[in-house]
Design an enzyme around this catalytic site. Structure first.
Site, PDB file in Angstrom:
ATOM      1  N   SER A   7     -28.597 -30.913-131.310  1.00 14.75           N
ATOM      2  CA  SER A   7     -27.930 -31.831-132.237  1.00 14.75           C
ATOM      3  C   SER A   7     -28.206 -33.261-131.806  1.00 14.75           C
ATOM      4  O   SER A   7     -27.845 -33.660-130.686  1.00 14.75           O
ATOM      5  CB  SER A   7     -26.425 -31.579-132.230  1.00 14.75           C
ATOM      6  OG  SER A   7     -25.782 -32.703-132.787  1.00 14.75           O
ATOM      7  N   HIS A  32     -30.965 -30.169-135.376  1.00  9.76           N
ATOM      8  CA  HIS A  32     -29.673 -30.163-136.068  1.00  9.76           C
ATOM      9  C   HIS A  32     -29.211 -31.607-136.296  1.00  9.76           C
ATOM     10  O   HIS A  32     -29.102 -32.388-135.351  1.00  9.76           O
ATOM     11  CB  HIS A  32     -28.669 -29.395-135.197  1.00  9.76           C
ATOM     12  CG  HIS A  32     -27.328 -29.174-135.816  1.00  9.76           C
ATOM     13  ND1 HIS A  32     -27.067 -28.140-136.694  1.00  9.76           N
ATOM     14  CD2 HIS A  32     -26.153 -29.842-135.676  1.00  9.76           C
ATOM     15  CE1 HIS A  32     -25.792 -28.182-137.052  1.00  9.76           C
ATOM     16  NE2 HIS A  32     -25.213 -29.212-136.457  1.00  9.76           N
ATOM     17  N   ASP A  34     -26.195 -33.907-137.804  1.00  9.90           N
ATOM     18  CA  ASP A  34     -24.788 -33.899-138.202  1.00  9.90           C
ATOM     19  C   ASP A  34     -24.502 -35.055-139.143  1.00  9.90           C
ATOM     20  O   ASP A  34     -24.609 -36.223-138.766  1.00  9.90           O
ATOM     21  CB  ASP A  34     -23.900 -33.996-136.955  1.00  9.90           C
ATOM     22  CG  ASP A  34     -23.889 -32.697-136.179  1.00  9.90           C
ATOM     23  OD1 ASP A  34     -23.585 -31.659-136.788  1.00  9.90           O
ATOM     24  OD2 ASP A  34     -24.203 -32.721-134.974  1.00  9.90           O
ATOM     25  N   MET A  36     -21.721 -36.901-141.319  1.00 12.71           N
ATOM     26  CA  MET A  36     -20.253 -37.036-141.409  1.00 12.71           C
ATOM     27  C   MET A  36     -19.891 -38.215-142.312  1.00 12.71           C
ATOM     28  O   MET A  36     -20.530 -39.266-142.232  1.00 12.71           O
ATOM     29  CB  MET A  36     -19.667 -37.281-140.019  1.00 12.71           C
ATOM     30  CG  MET A  36     -20.047 -36.223-139.000  1.00 12.71           C
ATOM     31  SD  MET A  36     -19.159 -36.483-137.454  1.00 12.71           S
ATOM     32  CE  MET A  36     -19.971 -35.265-136.408  1.00 12.71           C
ATOM     33  N   HIS A  65     -26.296 -30.439-141.306  1.00 10.66           N
ATOM     34  CA  HIS A  65     -24.928 -29.906-141.319  1.00 10.66           C
ATOM     35  C   HIS A  65     -24.062 -30.940-142.035  1.00 10.66           C
ATOM     36  O   HIS A  65     -23.745 -31.981-141.465  1.00 10.66           O
ATOM     37  CB  HIS A  65     -24.504 -29.682-139.850  1.00 10.66           C
ATOM     38  CG  HIS A  65     -23.086 -29.278-139.673  1.00 10.66           C
ATOM     39  ND1 HIS A  65     -22.479 -29.247-138.422  1.00 10.66           N
ATOM     40  CD2 HIS A  65     -22.141 -28.873-140.554  1.00 10.66           C
ATOM     41  CE1 HIS A  65     -21.231 -28.849-138.559  1.00 10.66           C
ATOM     42  NE2 HIS A  65     -21.000 -28.622-139.829  1.00 10.66           N
ATOM     43  N   MET A  67     -20.955 -32.405-143.157  1.00 11.72           N
ATOM     44  CA  MET A  67     -19.500 -32.455-142.967  1.00 11.72           C
ATOM     45  C   MET A  67     -18.977 -33.529-143.913  1.00 11.72           C
ATOM     46  O   MET A  67     -18.498 -34.585-143.486  1.00 11.72           O
ATOM     47  CB  MET A  67     -19.174 -32.771-141.500  1.00 11.72           C
ATOM     48  CG  MET A  67     -19.420 -31.585-140.586  1.00 11.72           C
ATOM     49  SD  MET A  67     -19.531 -32.070-138.857  1.00 11.72           S
ATOM     50  CE  MET A  67     -21.267 -32.481-138.769  1.00 11.72           C
ATOM     51  N   MET A 136     -18.173 -22.724-136.505  1.00 17.05           N
ATOM     52  CA  MET A 136     -17.819 -23.866-135.651  1.00 17.05           C
ATOM     53  C   MET A 136     -17.006 -23.364-134.454  1.00 17.05           C
ATOM     54  O   MET A 136     -16.013 -22.661-134.619  1.00 17.05           O
ATOM     55  CB  MET A 136     -16.979 -24.892-136.423  1.00 17.05           C
ATOM     56  CG  MET A 136     -17.712 -25.674-137.493  1.00 17.05           C
ATOM     57  SD  MET A 136     -19.215 -26.508-136.949  1.00 17.05           S
ATOM     58  CE  MET A 136     -18.611 -27.626-135.687  1.00 17.05           C
ATOM     59  N   GLY A 141     -16.484 -33.123-135.997  1.00 21.52           N
ATOM     60  CA  GLY A 141     -16.255 -34.571-136.022  1.00 21.52           C
ATOM     61  C   GLY A 141     -16.801 -35.281-134.794  1.00 21.52           C
ATOM     62  O   GLY A 141     -17.181 -36.439-134.872  1.00 21.52           O
ATOM     63  N   PHE A 142     -16.864 -34.563-133.686  1.00 20.61           N
ATOM     64  CA  PHE A 142     -17.270 -35.214-132.442  1.00 20.61           C
ATOM     65  C   PHE A 142     -18.078 -34.254-131.566  1.00 20.61           C
ATOM     66  O   PHE A 142     -17.879 -33.043-131.626  1.00 20.61           O
ATOM     67  CB  PHE A 142     -16.034 -35.687-131.657  1.00 20.61           C
ATOM     68  CG  PHE A 142     -15.170 -36.607-132.467  1.00 20.61           C
ATOM     69  CD1 PHE A 142     -15.465 -37.961-132.562  1.00 20.61           C
ATOM     70  CD2 PHE A 142     -14.099 -36.110-133.188  1.00 20.61           C
ATOM     71  CE1 PHE A 142     -14.692 -38.803-133.351  1.00 20.61           C
ATOM     72  CE2 PHE A 142     -13.315 -36.942-133.985  1.00 20.61           C
ATOM     73  CZ  PHE A 142     -13.609 -38.298-134.062  1.00 20.61           C
ATOM     74  N   GLY A 143     -18.943 -34.840-130.737  1.00 16.87           N
ATOM     75  CA  GLY A 143     -19.667 -34.047-129.762  1.00 16.87           C
ATOM     76  C   GLY A 143     -18.856 -33.896-128.484  1.00 16.87           C
ATOM     77  O   GLY A 143     -17.764 -34.464-128.345  1.00 16.87           O
ATOM     78  N   ASP A 174     -21.932 -23.676-133.345  1.00 16.80           N
ATOM     79  CA  ASP A 174     -22.010 -25.122-133.127  1.00 16.80           C
ATOM     80  C   ASP A 174     -20.731 -25.634-132.464  1.00 16.80           C
ATOM     81  O   ASP A 174     -19.653 -25.504-133.035  1.00 16.80           O
ATOM     82  CB  ASP A 174     -22.202 -25.792-134.498  1.00 16.80           C
ATOM     83  CG  ASP A 174     -22.378 -27.297-134.428  1.00 16.80           C
ATOM     84  OD1 ASP A 174     -22.427 -27.864-133.324  1.00 16.80           O
ATOM     85  OD2 ASP A 174     -22.472 -27.914-135.514  1.00 16.80           O
ATOM     86  N   GLY A 175     -20.893 -26.209-131.265  1.00 20.54           N
ATOM     87  CA  GLY A 175     -19.777 -26.866-130.594  1.00 20.54           C
ATOM     88  C   GLY A 175     -19.520 -26.306-129.212  1.00 20.54           C
ATOM     89  O   GLY A 175     -19.209 -25.127-129.057  1.00 20.54           O
ATOM     90  N   GLY A 176     -19.712 -27.149-128.205  1.00 21.12           N
ATOM     91  CA  GLY A 176     -19.406 -26.731-126.837  1.00 21.12           C
ATOM     92  C   GLY A 176     -20.359 -25.685-126.282  1.00 21.12           C
ATOM     93  O   GLY A 176     -20.014 -24.968-125.336  1.00 21.12           O
ATOM     94  N   GLY A 196     -25.546 -30.254-128.499  1.00 16.74           N
ATOM     95  CA  GLY A 196     -25.740 -31.701-128.455  1.00 16.74           C
ATOM     96  C   GLY A 196     -25.662 -32.207-127.034  1.00 16.74           C
ATOM     97  O   GLY A 196     -26.670 -32.517-126.385  1.00 16.74           O
TER      98      GLY A 196
HETATM   99  C1  DX5 Z   1     -19.533 -31.492-134.283  1.00 15.88           C
HETATM  100  C2  DX5 Z   1     -20.981 -31.282-134.632  1.00 15.88           C
HETATM  101  C3  DX5 Z   1     -21.792 -30.684-133.571  1.00 15.88           C
HETATM  102  C4  DX5 Z   1     -21.864 -31.465-132.308  1.00 15.88           C
HETATM  103  C5  DX5 Z   1     -22.057 -30.488-131.175  1.00 15.88           C
HETATM  104  O1  DX5 Z   1     -18.862 -31.954-135.395  1.00 15.88           O
HETATM  105  O2  DX5 Z   1     -21.093 -30.457-135.762  1.00 15.88           O
HETATM  106  O3  DX5 Z   1     -23.103 -30.376-134.039  1.00 15.88           O
HETATM  107  O4  DX5 Z   1     -22.885 -32.400-132.274  1.00 15.88           O
HETATM  108  O5  DX5 Z   1     -21.972 -31.194-130.014  1.00 15.88           O
HETATM  109  P1  DX5 Z   1     -21.768 -30.509-128.593  1.00 15.88           P
HETATM  110  O6  DX5 Z   1     -22.892 -29.555-128.393  1.00 15.88           O
HETATM  111  O7  DX5 Z   1     -21.818 -31.700-127.692  1.00 15.88           O
HETATM  112  O8  DX5 Z   1     -20.433 -29.824-128.635  1.00 15.88           O
HETATM  113 ZN    ZN Z   2     -23.166 -29.717-136.311  1.00 12.65          ZN
END
Ligand code: DX5
Ligand code: ZN
Length: 224
Positions: A7, A32, A34, A36, A65, A67, A136, A141-143, A174-176, A196
């Site tokens: 990401s 990927h 993102d 937003m 993606h 959002m 998800m 919303g955030f990395g 996606d996420g963490g 990401g």
């Molecule tokens: C969150 C995004 C993710 C994000 C993942 O809203 O959709 O794609 O960038 O980031 P990491 O891998 O740092 O959790």
């Molecule tokens: Zn994403």
């Protein structure tokens, strides 16, 4: 087949082309992106102009993606800019069936995304239309947020539903996703891994991508 989709949210936006190249040298096969809107999620990122620039910087498929609210309004512009895959949130879309067909009409792969609090069962009527489902594992919303473990159960459930119904959609998460979480999502059935922070947040993106893919490929061999 396992694919890593870094990401760019966590990348250095002033050196996007270099960062994407490094990740692809490390084995990433999808990028990927993102998107937003500050309404569906409490953050703002990029729109079609950045997708257009990325399109010139890499041959890898661009996984957008979305959002955003009212995705139908922006899908043509993202397609025109060079998106290859587009996913929309179940929670943001009143006419999901129509939106998925709209994405396909632009010759893009169509995906649907569910937030951590949205049950897999809300997708029952669209699983035969989508090319992929994105689970998800953080609230969007955030990395760099912490992985929510219940995503593993949802991935497993999706893989079961797919087998029962003889469908062929792919499962993305996606996420963490990082060294400490990647194995369990892969064992549960995830095939496309968004990361990401674990790729761009520290150190060398190429090495980070290689190590994540190595852990994921090993875990895929342990699937039951
Ligand atoms: C969150 C995004 C993710 C994000 C993942 O809203 O959709 O794609 O960038 O980031 P990491 O891998 O740092 O959790
Ligand atoms: Zn994403």
């Amino acid at each position: 087949m396992i694919e890593l989709a870094p990401s760019i949210l966590a990348a250095d936006f002033s050196r996007l082309a270099d960062q994407v190249r490094a990740a692809s040298e490390g084995g990433a096969t999808v990028i990927h992106v993102d998107i937003m809107d500050g309404h569906f999620v409490p953050n703002l990122t990029v729109g079609p102009p950045v997708v257009k620039s990325l399109r010139r910087a890499t041959k890898l498929p661009l996984d957008c993606h979305l959002m955003i609210e009212d995705p139908d309004q922006y899908i043509p512009a993202f397609a025109e800019a060079g998106a290859d895959w587009m996913s929309v949130h179940q929670e943001a879309d009143r006419h999901l069936d129509r939106t998925l067909h709209l994405i396909k009409s632009h010759n893009c792969l169509a995906g649907v995304v569910i937030n951590p609090a949205t049950p897999v069962e809300t997708l029952t009527e669209v699983l035969d239309i989508v090319d992929y489902v994105l689970v998800m594992s953080v609230n969007p919303g955030f990395g760099a947020q912490e992985f929510i473990p219940n995503a593993v159960n949802k991935i497993r459930r999706l893989a079961q539903l797919r087998a029962q119904r003889g469908l062929s959609f792919r499962i993305e998460v996606d996420g963490g996703i990082a060294q400490d979480t990647v194995a369990e999502v892969v064992r549960a059935g995830a095939e496309i891994l968004v990361a990401g922070n674990a790729v761009f947040g520290h150190g060398d993106p190429k090495t980070n991508a290689q190590l994540l893919l190595k852990a994921a490929t090993e875990a895929a061999l342990q699937r039951v």
